[in-house]
Enzyme design. Structure first.
Site, mmCIF file in Angstrom:
data_model
loop_
_atom_site.group_PDB
_atom_site.id
_atom_site.type_symbol
_atom_site.label_atom_id
_atom_site.label_comp_id
_atom_site.label_asym_id
_atom_site.label_seq_id
_atom_site.Cartn_x
_atom_site.Cartn_y
_atom_site.Cartn_z
ATOM 1 N N GLN A 111 0.828 -1.205 0.000
ATOM 2 C CA GLN A 111 0.000 0.000 0.000
ATOM 3 C C GLN A 111 0.866 1.261 0.000
ATOM 4 O O GLN A 111 0.356 2.360 -0.192
ATOM 5 C CB GLN A 111 -0.945 0.003 1.200
ATOM 6 C CG GLN A 111 -2.069 -1.026 1.082
ATOM 7 C CD GLN A 111 -3.074 -1.019 2.224
ATOM 8 O OE1 GLN A 111 -3.332 -2.057 2.812
ATOM 9 N NE2 GLN A 111 -3.644 0.126 2.553
ATOM 10 N N ARG A 117 -9.397 -0.296 7.220
ATOM 11 C CA ARG A 117 -10.296 0.647 6.561
ATOM 12 C C ARG A 117 -10.712 1.774 7.505
ATOM 13 O O ARG A 117 -11.872 2.069 7.699
ATOM 14 C CB ARG A 117 -11.532 -0.051 6.025
ATOM 15 C CG ARG A 117 -12.188 0.787 4.924
ATOM 16 C CD ARG A 117 -13.351 0.072 4.317
ATOM 17 N NE ARG A 117 -13.884 0.832 3.202
ATOM 18 C CZ ARG A 117 -14.254 0.308 2.056
ATOM 19 N NH1 ARG A 117 -14.108 -0.969 1.846
ATOM 20 N NH2 ARG A 117 -14.756 1.055 1.111
ATOM 21 N N CYS A 118 -9.719 2.386 8.118
ATOM 22 C CA CYS A 118 -10.001 3.571 8.913
ATOM 23 C C CYS A 118 -8.699 4.323 9.028
ATOM 24 O O CYS A 118 -7.644 3.773 8.783
ATOM 25 C CB CYS A 118 -10.501 3.204 10.307
ATOM 26 S SG CYS A 118 -9.248 2.482 11.358
ATOM 27 N N GLU A 154 -13.088 5.374 4.151
ATOM 28 C CA GLU A 154 -13.094 4.701 5.439
ATOM 29 C C GLU A 154 -14.262 5.101 6.324
ATOM 30 O O GLU A 154 -14.554 4.426 7.304
ATOM 31 C CB GLU A 154 -11.759 4.969 6.103
ATOM 32 C CG GLU A 154 -10.677 4.522 5.125
ATOM 33 C CD GLU A 154 -9.282 4.766 5.564
ATOM 34 O OE1 GLU A 154 -9.085 5.703 6.342
ATOM 35 O OE2 GLU A 154 -8.400 4.032 5.135
#
Lengths: 163, 284, 804
Positions: free
Chosen positions: C235, C382-383, C758
């Site tokens: 990522q 996902r935050c 997110e």
């Protein structure tokens, strides 16, 4: 262990190869035949990323041995549509944002293709149930369902027009 | 997840398959649909030398309904069970059960023979076969023999089938009256947290005959004769339901796992059974 | 009128900001022509795989690889002893700790990497793993973080407790750090002197991002030219290059890191894993390319879990419901190594956003990090960093306070929202919220679901339940969340010393098309589509004529990658700024061509027009051509720009979510009847992509709240290592979502965008969880820990005496 002589028809083409019986169909497709559309996601037959069509059935190719596929007719995502003319399901997945990372997409579309052959006019509930062997982590399925319903409508009206 | 190596065999008929098993002995396993066995092999929890694939044995794919008897070849898939209108007419509970097993892809591959012969307490068909009072036909070097489904299961993955035998056919009487297969699971593709198979025949609002079996609440499927007896002759009122549940609870022995603790499973088994009975009675 | 039509048409052709443009990625993906890391195949490539520990805590007495090495096709078996001379048997983590690459004398969690087998293919590697004999001596296992802080059992024998860790003193041999923010004394005083105080332990359980594609890489060391090429599920490819250089000693310009298509990341693919290091070493040792691909069990058991925060909260208020203070102490279970992927100075990430959407005058947060015998990680699933924990904490505390006050939870929120006129708002824990209009969003959401009608129905349901007419309860789950994304200002946010800026480089080609490269990397977010839209609106070239490239460190400018919803706030801003540089030069070129002063021109969609003379203009296509075919006095030829963007602040997206859930009291099953999600992510770039992000994030939230967990038994055995037990919902379990929005642009972002990917995970989890809690509120439930799977929901009902 000795290797087996395996013959398959893959996406309409006859293929012959030597394989250990234990080699998984997904590895034969990806490694030996260069068909990297189907993917490996969970390896325990839950996620459906490896879905291909074998002898008219949707199967999870991570849970089929090469030896079992000897003599089979196999269709992968690469066998649906082509760069000059996408299959209507491929078009509708794009049109309705039915994919994000794309990893589940080949399995999803391949499965949806079989679903619509068996049930050309499904309800939303039937699509959800019929697609329950394919996991997606990105889309929440809503747009996948939409895309499949749209493809069904499209295919049906094309069929009617042809008649 | 890669399985260990094995030799592959694809016999064309039952006799050849049986002969292979006799020759290969303990090192061989039969492959029916493979959706229980292959994951186990990939996790290397099952390692074997020979795999005998039954896919080419045409006689094992037969479905017949004759004189009120349903006969299913061992290689009939869950998908076939769902697909067959003839079967739906003869024993609609089959379709209702099969639809609650795994997912579409697995149902195309998974077979009735594999599901009942494997001895996995999580499988749904063994429980259903208890309820139906099915007979399993086994073929070995000494020929064919029949065993009642209710006598077949000994413990988890332990059955009456000898290593050199193949379960070739499942047979049971077509059903009449009401039916229900009620299954609670965490999600599509899961085994039951608890499931109940119920058949009820009734006349004038009174139960004349019942059969009750439970899935995944013991190390074998459980046929609860006492639960069925508790219903017979009743109008399926609350007292009868409670009596049936109490009788069933005396017959089960669930274990704690990720689906929940024993206390929950026992309570749930009761709820599921009550719902199955209610639905079956309504259909009777 | 004609002019207006023309403008409309020209705007339409751009397919720029605000357009529901179809994704350019999709033609490739729908045909199975994506290129993911396991699709990379190089001549002579070898395959590496790990021998992993079956024990959660054990000493390694010996490793015997003799039999494995005798297997034909096995090339090498690496152990910590082999990595020691290279000093690669341990590696630094992103959180200032270090972690074993291969087990060095002991193992600290089940699934830990013990030896790396290199073979000709994955089948031989799998066989060889079975042949490596490891002799273990088991040690006492600590899985409970509270026990970890009192036990004599020492997990990390490599650390000296008397020495401070990366974040200050350690108070126990299994303690990692204490991190504090806010005014503790003032908070305690405020709470003690308040009329109403609610106290609760809120646990956000351990889970896992579980992208459909697992982690993996291909390392290829070319000994002829001395270059290392590394393909992988990264990522943050540039950070991986820097880390690879620092660890291996290979000069950074000799390393090329490529993130090909990535099959979902969700935070799982931020960290640096032993597999990457071992593949690189194996490639250097063998001189051949080496591929390492996790299987699903490896992924769930060993790489990067998320959450596992025990949050003890106290919140106080006046009798009327005005919040007076918030106190929070977290026991953070980090597992065997602190491998949290947070900006360096934030060992608990941005958890101190936990005052949420509320105007809370004083607050304090203390986080104790703890070692246990579990897998390392602590990534942002996902935050943004620990923001989902913070949002869950405050949204639960609000509900508990509402119970304490005997007040409606929607009204309690409304009373305490930061008002629109308070922005930019300085929170008690030190953040400056950029913009928001919470009351408007809230009212819109409540009206959309007919909140009052729902409450009435719920009350009737409770009565019907009490009369024995139904066994199903109705839960109304409310959430108003505030996210903090777009890390971040370089002055306080870095990863391993690299400031968290991002970048964009644009090249305009002579015929008027363009290629832009960014430092981020899409994992499904659709950057190739949406970044093109940002640029189209900035430089007047249709997004269809702009190619977006990411993920190749040889071509893309340095960037910190994609996670924490930072791509749009940071790289998106860089794209806009680079576009403006292009436009500035284009203006000079146009002025020359039109023989006017720069200042006589104005920008109009896709061209510069002479002010007051609309028929005198030069389009970007004409300008681009001129940039390459004319000598323009005072200007260099060409039309290119690069921007490195250091955001002045983070962005604060927010949203209002309402979940209506039916709960079967007897079985613990639930059915989501309605889910309404209103998101405000500032300026909306592509509504179609935003909606898709929300659907996906909500489904992840559904999974987390309702069943997904990484669970261990007392011996540290992971009980949820496959997708049989690790809950990923199918299309059947997933409900239909209704999406909505308000639009409050960020005042400091060049195009006002805030990021959205997110939000649905951050806001979704408390919405689902609050719905479960709310269903039982009338019967006295205050708090019950997630995941709310069937048996735990059943247990709530059972403990409340609802089973008779």
């Amino acid at each position: 262990m000795s290797k087996m002589h395996i013959k398959m028809t893959v996406n309409g083409q006859k293929k012959e190869l030597l394989s250990e019986p234990r080699q998984l169909l997904i590895h034969v497709l990806r490694e030996e035949l260069g068909l990297t559309g189907p993917h490996i996601g969970c390896e325990t037959s839950h996620c459906g990323a490896c879905t291909v069509e074998m002898n008219g059935k949707s199967v999870k190719s991570c849970t089929v041995f090469a030896a079992q596929a000897d003599g089979a007719e196999v269709t992968t995502i690469e066998g649906l549509g082509n760069p000059d003319g996408l299959h209507v399901l491929q078009e509708m997945f794009k049109e309705h944002h039915g994919l994000q990372c794309g990893f589940c997409t080949p399995g999803m579309i391949t499965r949806a293709h079989r679903l619509l052959q068996e049930n050309p006019n499904p309800t939303e509930e039937e699509v959800r149930f019929g697609m329950a062997g394919n996991l997606c982590r990105c889309t929440g399925y809503q747009n996948i369902v939409k895309a499949i319903l749209a493809a069904a409508a499209e295919m049906n009206s094309a069929k009617e027009a042809a008649q | 997840m890669i399985p260990s190596a094995f030799e592959y065999h694809r016999p064309a008929d039952v006799a050849s398959a049986v002969k292979l098993l006799a020759e290969l002995g303990d090192d061989a396993r039969v492959l029916a649909g493979g959706h229980s066995l292959i994951p186990m092999m990939k996790l290397r929890m099952a390692e074997l030398e020979h795999l005998v694939d039954l896919q080419a044995v045409a006689e094992l794919k037969a479905i017949s309904v004759e004189d009120g008897t349903v006969s299913l070849g061992a290689m009939v898939t869950q998908h076939d069970l769902i697909d067959s209108e003839e079967l739906f007419r003869a024993a609609p509970i089959l379709r209702e059960t099969a639809l609650q097993i795994a997912d579409p892809q697995v149902r195309y591959m998974g077979t009735i023979g594999g599901n009942v012969a494997n001895g996995d307490p999580g499988n749904d068909m063994p429980g259903l076969m208890q309820c139906l009072g099915a007979t399993y036909v086994l073929e070995g070097p000494e020929g064919r023999r029949e065993v009642a489904a209710r006598d077949f299961y000994e413990a988890a993955y332990m059955t009456d089938r000898a290593d050199d035998e193949i379960l070739v056919q499942v047979r049971f009487a077509a059903t009449t009256g009401g039916y229900a297969y009620e299954k609670q699971k965490r999600k599509i593709g899961d085994y039951a947290t608890a499931a109940a198979a119920v058949l009820i025949e009734a006349e004038g609002g009174t139960v004349t005959r019942a059969s009750i079996a439970m899935t995944n609440v013991s190390d074998t499927p459980v046929w609860s004769e006492a639960a069925a007896d508790a219903l017979t002759g009743t109008t399926c009122d609350d007292a009868a339901l409670q009596a049936a549940v109490d009788a069933m609870l005396a017959d089960i022995d669930p274990q704690e796992d990720n689906r929940g603790p024993i206390e929950f499973k026992r309570h749930l088994a009761g709820v599921i059974l009550q719902r199955a009975i209610a639905r079956a009675f309504q259909r009777a | 009128m004609k002019d207006f039509d023309d403008r409309e048409e020209r705007v339409g052709k751009l397919k720029g900001l605000g357009c529901a443009r179809k994704r350019v990625e999709d033609a490739r993906f729908t045909q199975g022509k994506g290129n993911y890391v396991d699709d990379v195949k190089l001549p002579g490539m070898l395959f590496g795989d790990f021998v992993r520990s079956p024990y959660a805590h054990a000493r390694i007495k010996s490793i015997d690889a003799t039999a494995a090495l005798e297997l034909p096709g096995v090339i090498a078996v690496l152990t910590a002893e082999d990595l020691k001379p290279l000093n690669l048997h341990w590696m630094p983590t992103l959180a200032g700790d270090k972690q074993m690459v291969l087990a060095d004398g002991k193992v600290l969690f089940q699934g830990q990497e013990v030896a790396f087998v290199v073979a000709e293919d994955r089948y031989i590697a799998a066989d060889a793993i079975e042949l490596v004999e490891v002799d273990y001596e088991d040690l006492p296992v600590i899985v409970d973080p509270f026990e970890a802080l009192t036990t004599d059992v020492v997990l990390r024998e490599d650390l000296d407790t008397s020495e401070p860790g990366a974040h200050g003193p350690r108070k126990h041999h299994n303690h990692i750090f204490l991190w504090e923010e806010g005014d503790k004394t003032a908070t305690e005083q405020a709470i003690e002197s308040s009329e109403v105080v609610a106290e609760e332990m809120v646990y956000y359980h351990r889970t896992h991002p579980c992208p459909l594609e697992t982690c993996g890489c291909v390392a290829s060391m070319d000994k002829v030219n001395g270059k290392l090429t590394l393909w992988g599920t990264f990522q943050a490819p540039h950070v991986v290059r820097t880390v690879a250089s620092l660890l291996s000693g290979i000069a950074e310009h000799d390393i090329r890191v490529i993130s090909p298509d990535i099959g979902g990341g969700f935070g799982n693919k931020v960290g640096v894993y032993p597999g990457y290091v071992c593949a690189i070493v194996a490639s250097i040792v063998t001189g051949k390319p080496v591929k390492w691909i996790e299987d699903r069990m490896d992924n769930l058991m060993a790489t990067a879990f998320a959450r596992d925060y025990w949050m003890k909260g106290r919140i106080s208020a006046t009798k009327e419901g005005k919040i007076t203070g918030l106190h929070c102490h977290v026991t953070a279970d980090h597992g065997a190594f602190d491998a949290c992927a947070d900006p360096t100075k934030f060992p608990a990430g941005f958890f101190h956003i936990c005052t949420g959407s509320y105007d809370i005058p004083v607050a304090y947060v203390g986080v104790d990090g703890v070692y246990t015998n579990k897998a390392p990680g602590g990534v942002a699933y996902r935050c943004s960093f620990r923001v989902t924990e913070a949002a869950y904490f405050i949204e639960r505390m609000i509900e508990v306070l509402a119970i304490e006050l005997n007040m409606d939870a929607a009204e309690l929120r409304r009373i305490n929202f930061i008002r629109a006129d308070q922005f930019p708002y300085h929170s008690a824990l030190g953040w400056e919220y950029d913009s928001g209009d919470y009351h408007t969003a809230w009212d819109k959401a409540l009206a959309a679901v007919d909140y009052e009608g729902l409450r009435k129905e719920q009350a009737e349901r409770v009565e019907a339940f009490k009369r024995g007419e139904t066994r199903t309860l109705l839960g109304i789950g409310l959430t108003h969340f505030t996210e903090i994304v777009g890390a971040g200002p370089v002055k306080n946010c870095d990863i391993l010393g690299m400031g968290m800026f991002d970048s964009c480089e644009i090249r305009i080609h002579p015929t008027g098309s363009a290629t832009a490269r960014l430092g981020t990397i899409s994992q499904g977010q659709g950057h190739a589509t949406t970044f093109g839209q940002i640029l189209a609106s900035e430089i007047g070239i249709s997004s269809d004529n702009i190619t977006i490239e990411e993920g190749d460190t040889d071509t893309a400018p340095y960037g910190l990658g994609t996670y924490g919803s930072r791509s749009t706030p940071v790289a998106g801003a860089a794209a806009a700024m680079a576009g403006r540089k292009i436009r500035a030069k284009a203006q000079m070129i146009a002025a020359y061509l039109l023989e006017v002063h720069d200042g006589d021109l104005e920008w109009d969609i896709d061209r510069f027009v002479v002010k007051g003379a609309p028929d005198r203009f030069k389009t970007m296509t004409e300008i681009a051509y001129a940039a390459y075919n004319q000598a323009i006095p005072g200007l260099e030829p060409g039309l290119e720009a690069v921007s490195y963007y250091d955001p002045p602040n983070m962005t604060y997206p927010f949203g209002a979510y309402i979940c209506v859930m039916e709960i079967d009291v007897d079985t613990g099953e639930h059915k989501i009847r309605q889910f309404y999600a209103l998101d405000d992510c500032g300026t909306r770039i592509n509504p179609m992509v935003i909606e898709g992000q929300v659907h996906g994030g909500l489904t992840e939230a559904l999974a987390i709240a309702m069943g997904q967990e990484i669970a261990y038994d007392d011996l540290g055995n992971c009980k949820t290592g496959t997708l049989m037990d690790f809950f990923l919902p199918t299309a059947v379990e997933t409900p239909h979502y209704t999406t909505d929005h308000t639009e409050t642009p960020s005042p400091h972002h060049p195009i006002g965008a805030k990021g959205v990917g997110e939000s649905p995970n951050v806001g979704g989890v408390p919405a689902f969880s609050n719905a479960v809690h709310d269903a039982f509120r009338a019967f006295g439930l205050r708090q019950s820990h997630m995941p709310h799977d069937h048996w735990r929901v059943w247990k709530i009902a059972h403990d409340l005496g609802l089973h008779g």
